[in-house]
Design a protein around this motif. Structure first.
Motif, short mmCIF file in Angstrom:
data_model
loop_
_atom_site.label_atom_id
_atom_site.label_comp_id
_atom_site.label_asym_id
_atom_site.label_seq_id
_atom_site.Cartn_x
_atom_site.Cartn_y
_atom_site.Cartn_z
N ALA A 112 78.17 11.55 70.07
CA ALA A 112 76.85 11.68 70.29
C ALA A 112 76.35 12.92 70.26
O ALA A 112 76.83 13.95 70.58
CB ALA A 112 76.30 11.08 71.71
N TYR A 113 75.07 13.27 69.69
CA TYR A 113 74.26 14.43 69.49
C TYR A 113 73.07 14.57 70.02
O TYR A 113 72.10 13.61 69.57
CB TYR A 113 74.34 14.75 67.99
N LEU A 114 72.82 15.54 70.92
CA LEU A 114 71.40 15.78 71.17
C LEU A 114 70.96 17.09 70.96
O LEU A 114 71.66 18.26 71.17
CB LEU A 114 71.59 15.84 72.89
N THR A 115 70.03 17.17 70.22
CA THR A 115 69.61 18.34 69.58
C THR A 115 68.11 18.70 69.80
O THR A 115 67.40 17.94 69.83
CB THR A 115 69.59 18.16 67.87
N PRO A 116 68.03 20.15 70.40
CA PRO A 116 66.51 20.41 70.59
C PRO A 116 65.56 20.34 69.55
O PRO A 116 65.95 20.53 68.30
CB PRO A 116 66.89 21.78 71.33
N SER B 148 65.50 22.65 65.17
CA SER B 148 67.07 23.23 65.16
C SER B 148 67.92 22.25 64.40
O SER B 148 67.70 21.12 64.12
CB SER B 148 67.46 23.63 66.59
N GLN B 149 69.00 22.84 64.16
CA GLN B 149 70.15 22.27 63.47
C GLN B 149 71.52 22.50 63.97
O GLN B 149 71.68 23.92 64.36
CB GLN B 149 70.00 22.55 62.01
N GLY B 150 72.28 21.49 64.29
CA GLY B 150 73.70 21.96 64.95
C GLY B 150 74.68 22.14 64.07
O GLY B 150 75.82 22.63 64.77
#
Length: 584
Positions: A269-273, A276-278
């Motif tokens: 799972a990915y939570l990104t503000p 932005s890019q993670g």
């Protein structure tokens, strides 16, 4: 056959109702099923569903951007961003009929006909207080297909597997922002961080991708929510490495899907503000289904750079933009959307202004190719051929080094051709010994080790070893002791719950006791004598139908009971009806 129970549509609560104190008379389960005990009471399921829905609906109006102030983080966790999406213009490429229902993963219709909600005083029944019991009839492989159909709806699963699977990306736009909401959400993640011992690097990564530089910022120790959300507020992405271990709905979805795909189904799972890019552009070694749960994310998908990177068996390095060319698909996912791309397709995702993103990547088919089967098949075939062919054991010709190798790779002499023909002839002898059945069993043995343990409904628990029986009372007396008889009808707990493999002995490998963490414990197995193997075969080939113990194809009744007791005690089989209570 239509059934009242779906392994995907029901998630069983852990809360146990009070036990009945009345005793029930011994009955023949094949002729007159006994009344259900209170462990099938679904009131707790209903209450839990209502409580969860109330929690998810808590929100406050806000128009401030998430990174302006730290209090925006609290807005995210409490679901305030949902209001933001509700009030924004909704531009979509494809729409789905609003009549298409989203499965409720918590509550299903009552499993008991004419069942009514009762107070605690009403739960103790007299001997004539009976319910009509409906046996479990679901096929776990069919349930997996249903779950897959829901995940990719409205796309037809058969068309998807024929036209899209391993071939090309697919974007599904829904206009249903809550479609995946019960699978994962920011409040669910926050609760996970608070109640579970989530460890940096093992369970969670803190990442960033700035100026084409990918970095990981993991400290050591437990990922307390204060620290995790502080990283998030400062622009870092949060990656959950094994969320199905701690999020029950995701465990349920993946454990259901694996029954159809016969492959481990995992998730990140990915939570990104916002803004932005993670992660850097890269490709993976899995089939990826992106389920957008919250917010928006802009994706660019690039085709494999060459044939060698098509359907790869390992993931790639991080690429620079000048290494990957132009995207073949560019799309903004909104909550409720799905994006699929095969292994080998390069991808990168970035959030947009003022919008965070939460998605879960459901993955499968890692190390599950023909190549992986052949890696098991060819060495075994070679060993068998060596044992049976003296030609393979003869010494090499004296002049092989004069005709082969780097220095001689460009020559084309009659002697080189002669030796090549000898090698090809020897290889043909190896092909005649391919142990395909044994190699496939070894592949499935790997699956048994990889697989998630099953999620059982209350109804399933009542007809398995997990039922509330064999309770030791205060005076030491065992109450509600149950017993399997020759007339008891049984079937496997799941279609793929076990695999019978011939090694040095007949072994039965099974995944029912697997850890929720990937390879968290050793793969268990049960050894049986060869003359008992037909009983296991009966259960495998007859699934999902029930088989009477007395009809198992083994020599005598004691052997039949020995096999059934071994399977029952390990939770590998279920009975058609709750087992008889023995009057001592």
């Amino acid at each position: 056959m239509d059934t009242p129970v779906s392994a995907f549509a029901v998630y069983s609560t852990n809360k146990k109702p009070k036990k009945q104190k009345n005793k029930k008379k011994k009955q023949k389960n094949a002729k007159s099923p006994k009344a259900l005990t209170n462990n099938l009471d679904n009131i707790t399921l209903i209450n839990k569903a209502k409580k969860l829905k109330l929690t998810l609906k808590k929100s406050k109006d806000t128009k401030k951007k998430l990174l302006k102030k730290k209090k925006a983080l609290g807005a995210l966790i409490n679901g305030i961003s949902e209001n933001k999406m509700n009030n924004s213009p909704n531009k979509r490429n494809t729409s789905i009929s609003e009549s298409e229902e989203i499965p409720n993963l918590i509550h299903a219709p009552n499993q008991i006909n004419n069942f009514e909600e009762k107070s605690d005083e009403d739960t103790v029944c007299s001997d004539n207080c009976n319910f009509e019991f409906t046996p479990v009839q679901t096929d776990s492989a069919e349930e997996g297909l249903k779950a897959f159909g829901w995940m990719i709806a409205p796309y037809n699963p058969e068309e998807f597997l024929n036209q899209v699977w391993e071939k090309k990306p697919l974007h599904i736009s829904r206009n249903k922002r809550n479609y995946y909401k019960e699978i994962i959400s920011t409040p669910i993640i926050d609760q996970m961080l608070r109640k579970d011992n989530i460890q940096f690097t093992k369970n969670i990564d803190i990442t960033s991708y700035v100026n084409e530089k990918r970095e990981t910022h993991n400290p050591e120790g437990r990922a307390h929510p204060y620290l995790v959300w502080d990283y998030y507020v400062n622009g870092c992405s949060i990656r959950l490495l094994n969320p199905q271990t701690y999020i029950p709905k995701l465990h349920l979805l993946n454990a259901t899907l694996q029954e159809f795909f016969n492959s481990f189904v995992g998730a990140n799972a990915y939570l990104t503000p916002p803004d932005s890019q993670g992660f850097a552009p890269h490709y993976d070694d899995i089939e990826a289904f992106i389920l957008q749960a919250e917010g928006k994310k802009h994706w660019r998908i690039y085709k494999p750079r060459n044939d060698e990177e098509t359907l790869p068996r390992v993931s790639s390095k991080n690429f620079n933009q000048n290494e990957i060319g132009d995207p073949i698909l560019e799309v903004t996912l909104e909550a409720g959307d799905l994006l699929y791309f095969p292994r080998g397709f390069i991808h990168q995702g970035v959030t947009i202004e003022g919008e965070h993103s939460l998605h879960v990547t459901v993955s499968m088919y890692q190390k599950h190719s023909w190549a992986d089967l052949l890696e098991k098949l060819v060495p075994a075939a070679l060993q068998m051929a060596i044992n049976e062919n003296i030609e393979l054991r003869r010494g090499l010709p004296f002049d092989i080094y004069d005709n082969f190798g780097l220095v001689n790779s460009d020559i084309n002499t009659p002697r080189r051709k002669e030796i090549e023909d000898i090698i090809r002839t020897l290889f043909d002898k190896i092909k005649k010994h391919l142990p395909i059945d044994e190699a496939v069993d070894q592949m499935n043995k790997n699956y048994q080790h990889d697989a998630l343990p099953p999620v059982l409904t209350d109804l399933e628990k009542s007809v398995t070893v997990y039922s509330d029986n064999d309770v030791v009372m205060k005076d030491g007396k065992i109450d509600n002791r149950i017993e399997i008889g020759l007339d008891t009808k049984i079937r496997l707990l799941r279609k793929n719950i076990l695999r019978m493999v011939s090694e040095d002995r007949i072994r039965i490998y099974y995944y029912v006791d697997n850890s929720l963490e990937y390879h968290g414990n050793e793969l268990p197995y049960l050894e049986i004598e060869e003359d008992l193997a037909p009983a296991i075969e009966n259960l495998i080939v007859s699934y999902p139908q029930y088989v009477a113990v007395e009809d198992l194809d083994v020599p005598n009744d004691s052997d039949k009971m020995q096999v059934v007791d071994a399977l029952w005690s390990r939770g590998l089989i279920m009975a058609e009806f709750p087992l008889e209570i023995v009057e001592d």
